[in-house]
Design a protein around this motif. Structure first.
Motif, PDB file in Angstrom:
ATOM      1  N   PHE A  48       1.095  -1.170  -0.123  1.00 18.16           N
ATOM      2  CA  PHE A  48       0.164   0.320   0.246  1.00 18.16           C
ATOM      3  C   PHE A  48       0.624   1.177   0.599  1.00 18.16           C
ATOM      4  O   PHE A  48       0.456   2.704  -0.451  1.00 18.16           O
ATOM      5  CB  PHE A  48      -1.213  -0.015   1.420  1.00 18.16           C
ATOM      6  CG  PHE A  48      -1.885   0.804   1.029  1.00 18.16           C
ATOM      7  CD1 PHE A  48      -2.842   0.613   0.649  1.00 18.16           C
ATOM      8  CD2 PHE A  48      -2.055   2.042   1.810  1.00 18.16           C
ATOM      9  CE1 PHE A  48      -3.862   1.885   0.303  1.00 18.16           C
ATOM     10  CE2 PHE A  48      -3.248   2.951   1.958  1.00 18.16           C
ATOM     11  CZ  PHE A  48      -3.850   3.251   0.797  1.00 18.16           C
ATOM     12  N   GLU A  49       1.957   1.085   0.957  1.00 20.24           N
ATOM     13  CA  GLU A  49       2.514   2.401   0.645  1.00 20.24           C
ATOM     14  C   GLU A  49       3.530   2.411  -0.604  1.00 20.24           C
ATOM     15  O   GLU A  49       4.096   3.765  -0.946  1.00 20.24           O
ATOM     16  CB  GLU A  49       3.656   2.520   2.413  1.00 20.24           C
ATOM     17  CG  GLU A  49       2.951   2.460   3.522  1.00 20.24           C
ATOM     18  CD  GLU A  49       4.075   2.749   4.138  1.00 20.24           C
ATOM     19  OE1 GLU A  49       4.930   2.995   4.724  1.00 20.24           O
ATOM     20  OE2 GLU A  49       3.312   2.481   5.573  1.00 20.24           O
ATOM     21  N   ALA A  50       3.582   1.672  -1.002  1.00 23.53           N
ATOM     22  CA  ALA A  50       4.966   1.465  -2.019  1.00 23.53           C
ATOM     23  C   ALA A  50       4.050   1.841  -3.120  1.00 23.53           C
ATOM     24  O   ALA A  50       4.955   2.419  -4.122  1.00 23.53           O
ATOM     25  CB  ALA A  50       5.850   0.379  -2.614  1.00 23.53           C
ATOM     26  N   ALA A  51       2.929   1.547  -3.324  1.00 23.37           N
ATOM     27  CA  ALA A  51       2.240   2.123  -4.573  1.00 23.37           C
ATOM     28  C   ALA A  51       2.211   3.635  -4.524  1.00 23.37           C
ATOM     29  O   ALA A  51       1.888   4.644  -5.728  1.00 23.37           O
ATOM     30  CB  ALA A  51       0.751   1.407  -4.453  1.00 23.37           C
ATOM     31  N   ARG A  52       2.463   4.091  -3.859  1.00 24.02           N
ATOM     32  CA  ARG A  52       1.551   5.777  -3.271  1.00 24.02           C
ATOM     33  C   ARG A  52       3.243   6.477  -3.448  1.00 24.02           C
ATOM     34  O   ARG A  52       3.556   7.319  -3.801  1.00 24.02           O
ATOM     35  CB  ARG A  52       1.373   6.175  -2.413  1.00 24.02           C
ATOM     36  CG  ARG A  52      -0.333   5.716  -2.066  1.00 24.02           C
ATOM     37  CD  ARG A  52      -1.275   5.599  -0.502  1.00 24.02           C
ATOM     38  NE  ARG A  52      -2.519   5.423  -1.036  1.00 24.02           N
ATOM     39  CZ  ARG A  52      -3.245   4.718  -1.318  1.00 24.02           C
ATOM     40  NH1 ARG A  52      -1.915   3.730  -1.744  1.00 24.02           N
ATOM     41  NH2 ARG A  52      -4.553   4.947  -1.157  1.00 24.02           N
ATOM     42  N   ASP A  53       4.221   5.630  -3.192  1.00 20.45           N
ATOM     43  CA  ASP A  53       5.959   6.210  -3.081  1.00 20.45           C
ATOM     44  C   ASP A  53       6.373   6.158  -4.382  1.00 20.45           C
ATOM     45  O   ASP A  53       7.068   5.287  -4.615  1.00 20.45           O
ATOM     46  CB  ASP A  53       6.440   5.822  -2.197  1.00 20.45           C
ATOM     47  CG  ASP A  53       8.245   6.296  -2.099  1.00 20.45           C
ATOM     48  OD1 ASP A  53       8.351   6.860  -2.857  1.00 20.45           O
ATOM     49  OD2 ASP A  53       8.664   5.462  -1.092  1.00 20.45           O
ATOM     50  N   VAL A  54       5.982   6.759  -5.722  1.00 21.09           N
ATOM     51  CA  VAL A  54       6.375   6.482  -6.648  1.00 21.09           C
ATOM     52  C   VAL A  54       7.845   6.968  -6.833  1.00 21.09           C
ATOM     53  O   VAL A  54       8.978   6.623  -8.087  1.00 21.09           O
ATOM     54  CB  VAL A  54       5.106   7.108  -7.807  1.00 21.09           C
ATOM     55  CG1 VAL A  54       4.190   6.588  -7.817  1.00 21.09           C
ATOM     56  CG2 VAL A  54       5.128   8.082  -7.738  1.00 21.09           C
ATOM     57  N   GLU A  55       8.412   8.198  -6.347  1.00 23.64           N
ATOM     58  CA  GLU A  55       9.293   8.680  -6.711  1.00 23.64           C
ATOM     59  C   GLU A  55      10.563   7.131  -5.862  1.00 23.64           C
ATOM     60  O   GLU A  55      12.107   7.172  -6.480  1.00 23.64           O
ATOM     61  CB  GLU A  55      10.112  10.053  -5.589  1.00 23.64           C
ATOM     62  CG  GLU A  55       8.559  10.779  -6.161  1.00 23.64           C
ATOM     63  CD  GLU A  55       8.967  12.333  -5.189  1.00 23.64           C
ATOM     64  OE1 GLU A  55       9.752  11.903  -4.585  1.00 23.64           O
ATOM     65  OE2 GLU A  55       8.179  13.219  -5.638  1.00 23.64           O
ATOM     66  N   THR A  56       9.790   6.915  -4.972  1.00 27.17           N
ATOM     67  CA  THR A  56      11.231   5.289  -5.131  1.00 27.17           C
ATOM     68  C   THR A  56      11.008   4.121  -5.342  1.00 27.17           C
ATOM     69  O   THR A  56      12.015   3.253  -6.245  1.00 27.17           O
ATOM     70  CB  THR A  56      10.694   4.926  -2.758  1.00 27.17           C
ATOM     71  OG1 THR A  56      11.171   6.585  -2.422  1.00 27.17           O
ATOM     72  CG2 THR A  56      11.790   4.338  -2.475  1.00 27.17           C
ATOM     73  N   PHE A  57      10.222   3.557  -5.624  1.00 29.29           N
ATOM     74  CA  PHE A  57       9.189   2.261  -6.525  1.00 29.29           C
ATOM     75  C   PHE A  57       8.713   3.054  -7.950  1.00 29.29           C
ATOM     76  O   PHE A  57       7.733   2.953  -8.023  1.00 29.29           O
ATOM     77  CB  PHE A  57       8.072   1.941  -5.571  1.00 29.29           C
ATOM     78  CG  PHE A  57       8.882   1.126  -4.635  1.00 29.29           C
ATOM     79  CD1 PHE A  57       9.446   0.114  -4.430  1.00 29.29           C
ATOM     80  CD2 PHE A  57       8.497   2.140  -3.060  1.00 29.29           C
ATOM     81  CE1 PHE A  57      10.230  -0.461  -3.513  1.00 29.29           C
ATOM     82  CE2 PHE A  57       8.711   1.592  -2.101  1.00 29.29           C
ATOM     83  CZ  PHE A  57       9.693   0.384  -1.979  1.00 29.29           C
ATOM     84  N   SER A  58       9.869   2.857  -8.453  1.00 31.91           N
ATOM     85  CA  SER A  58       9.802   3.217 -10.393  1.00 31.91           C
ATOM     86  C   SER A  58       9.020   2.413 -11.574  1.00 31.91           C
ATOM     87  O   SER A  58       9.679   1.196 -10.650  1.00 31.91           O
ATOM     88  CB  SER A  58      10.575   4.101 -10.600  1.00 31.91           C
ATOM     89  OG  SER A  58      10.810   4.668 -11.982  1.00 31.91           O
ATOM     90  N   ASN A  59       8.253   2.632 -12.370  1.00 33.06           N
ATOM     91  CA  ASN A  59       7.532   2.054 -12.970  1.00 33.06           C
ATOM     92  C   ASN A  59       8.509   1.452 -14.342  1.00 33.06           C
ATOM     93  O   ASN A  59       8.159   0.812 -14.843  1.00 33.06           O
ATOM     94  CB  ASN A  59       6.515   2.180 -13.571  1.00 33.06           C
ATOM     95  CG  ASN A  59       5.200   2.086 -12.954  1.00 33.06           C
ATOM     96  OD1 ASN A  59       5.066   1.704 -11.774  1.00 33.06           O
ATOM     97  ND2 ASN A  59       4.255   1.447 -13.186  1.00 33.06           N
TER      98      ASN A  59
END
Length: 418
Positions: free
Chosen positions: A70-81
Motif C-alpha cells: 500500500f505504501e509502495a504503490a503511493r511512493d512513485v519517487e522510490t518505486f519506479s515503473n
C-alpha cells in the motif's frame, strides 16, 4: 507464463541485506505456486517476512505484506515503473531497434509521473464508470451467447469457452478492431502471455511488435475515417500540445491489449473456480443474485493475481529495510490481500468482509480498467449462475495454473447435470 518446475539459478546476496530477510522463492517456477497458487501464498506468509529478498531471477525484493504494498504503490519517487532509468532505456531500445525495428512500449504503465499522468489522462474518459456501465448489457448479451454454446453439454473447459473469448471480444469492440480477426487476436494473446514468462527477454519485445503490427492497419484507417471507438478518439488527442503520433497509438494499443485481456480472463478463472468449490456460496448467490456485486469484491481479494514490477529509484530505508538504488522489486499484491495483519482469517472467503482489497493496486498506477473488469466479472457470474445448474470441478481434470507477473488459471474444467 511458466509451468516448468526447474528453478532459476541463484545469485549472491548483496552485503547490505541481512540473512533474516532472505527467502528462497522463484515467482515464475516455484512448484507449489504452480500447483496451488494461493495456498502457497498463505504458506509464504507463515514462513517469510512481509518484505524479503530472493536470490532467484537475478535477485530482487518481494513486497509481500499489505502495508508494504500500500505504501509502495503511493511512493512513485522510490518505486519506479520505469524498469530501467529513462536514459538507459532509450539507449537499450535504440540499439535493439537497429536490428529489430521499432519496439512499442506499454504506455503509460511503464512511465512515472508526470509523464504517466499526461499519457493516462486521455484514457480516463473512455474507462470512466459511466461509460463502462453503458456497456453492461452488451457484455451480458455476449456472455449469454458464449454460455449457450456449452450449457447443454454438461461440461466445459471454462478458460477456452468463456474466460478468454469474452474479454477479447469486448476489447475488440471498444477499440474498433475487426471481429473477423478474433482468432488471430486470441492467438496473439496466448503468444504474448507465453513471452512474458520466457527466459529470453527478446520474446516479449517481439511479441509486442507482433501486437502493434496486427493493430496498425486499423489504427491508420481510423485516422481518416473515425468511428465510435477508442482508436478514433485517441487520434483527436494532443500530448504536450502536439498531435498524437502513430507510435503513440501503437504504445497505447499494446498497453490495452496486454492489460485488458489477461487480467479479466484470470479474474473469471479464479472466481468461477471458487464458486465450483464452494457449493454453499454458489447456492446462496443463485437465490440472492443481488449479492453478486459484493461477492465479486471478496473473490478479487481472496484470489488477487497481479504482481507489478518496480525499480528502486533511490537508496532508502523502507519500513526498516535497507534498499539500494536500481535494485528490483515486485509488488506481490496476492500476498497483500492474504495478509493476516490486515484481514482476519484471510484464507477464508467472507461474503460480508468490509475491508477493501488492493487487487487493482493503489496510487497513481491503480488499474485504469478496474470499472470494466468489475462489470465483466459481475455479468459472467450472474449469467453462469442463471444458465447452468449447480456446477463443480471435474475431478478427473483438476485445474492447472501458471505464475509470473500474473498468477493465472491455465485450465478449468467444470461439470454439471443436464
Amino acid at each position: 507464463m511458466a509451468t516448468d518446475a526447474v528453478l532459476s539459478d541463484t545469485v549472491a546476496k548483496p552485503d547490505h541485506i541481512p540473512e533474516s530477510l532472505v527467502f528462497d522463492f522463484d515467482m515464475y517456477r516455484d512448484p507449489a505456486l504452480v500447483a496451488n497458487p494461493h495456498e502457497r501464498i498463505m504458506d509464504i506468509h507463515r514462513n517469510a517476512p512481509p518484505i524479503f529478498w530472493t536470490p532467484r531471477n537475478n535477485g530482487h525484493w518481494v513486497l509481500f505484506g499489505h502495508q508494504a504494498n500500500f505504501e509502495a504503490a503511493r511512493d512513485v519517487e522510490t518505486f519506479s515503473n520505469e524498469i530501467y532509468p529513462r536514459e538507459q532505456m532509450d539507449a537499450i531500445f535504440g540499439e535493439l531497434e537497429k536490428e529489430l525495428g521499432r519496439i512499442p512500449m506499454a504506455v503509460p504503465i511503464n512511465l512515472d509521473p508526470p509523464d504517466h499522468t499526461k499519457y493516462r489522462q486521455p484514457l480516463q474518459r473512455v474507462f470512466s464508470p459511466k461509460v463502462i456501465e453503458g456497456l453492461r448489457e452488451s457484455i451480458r448479451e455476449l456472455a449469454r451467447k458464449l454460455i449457450s454454446q456449452f450449457v447443454d453439454k454438461g461440461e466445459c473447459e471454462l478458460m477456452n469457452a468463456l474466460s478468454e473469448p469474452l474479454p477479447v471480444q469486448v476489447f475488440l469492440k471498444m477499440l474498433g478492431l475487426p471481429l473477423e480477426r478474433l482468432a488471430e487476436y486470441r492467438k496473439l494473446t496466448r503468444e504474448h502471455l507465453d513471452a512474458i514468462g520466457s527466459s529470453n527477454p527478446m520474446d516479449s519485445l517481439t511479441s509486442m511488435q507482433d501486437v502493434a503490427a496486427a493493430m496498425r492497419p486499423t489504427i491508420l484507417a481510423r485516422k481518416d475515417n473515425p468511428q465510435d471507438d477508442i482508436i478514433s478518439m485517441l487520434w483527436e488527442v494532443e500530448i504536450d500540445g502536439q498531435p498524437i503520433t502513430l507510435e503513440d497509438q501503437e504504445n497505447y494499443g499494446v498497453l490495452l491489449f496486454i492489460a485488458g485481456l489477461d487480467t479479466v480472463m484470470q479474474g473469471i478463472g479464479h472466481g468461477v473456480r471458487h464458486l465450483a468449490m464452494d457449493q454453499a456460496l454458489q447456492a446462496k448467490l443463485r437465490v440472492a443474485p443481488e449479492l453478486i456485486k459484493d461477492a465479486t469484491e471478496e473473490l478479487l481479494r481472496r484470489y488477487t493475481f497481479t504482481i507489478p514490477p518496480r525499480r528502486v529509484d533511490r537508496d532508502i530505508v523502507f519500513q526498516g529495510v535497507e534498499m539500494k538504488k536500481d535494485e528490483r522489486a515486485v509488488m506481490f499484491l496476492p500476498g497483500a490481500d492474504l495478509d493476516g495483519a490486515e484481514y482476519e482469517h484471510p484464507e477464508q472467503y467472507k461474503l460480508d468482509r468490509s475491508k477493501p482489497h488492493i487487487a487493482f493496486n493503489a496510487g497513481p498506477h491503480r488499474c485504469l480498467g478496474s470499472h470494466l473488469a468489475r462489470v465483466e466479472l459481475q455479468v459472467v457470474y450472474e449469467e453462469l449462475l442463471a444458465a447452468i445448474p449447480q456446477f463443480k470441478l471435474d475431478a478427473t481434470k483438476p485445474p492447472t495454473f501458471h505464475c509470473g507477473n500474473v498468477i493465472g488459471v491455465e485450465t478449468l474444467n467444470l461439470v454439471w447435470e443436464v
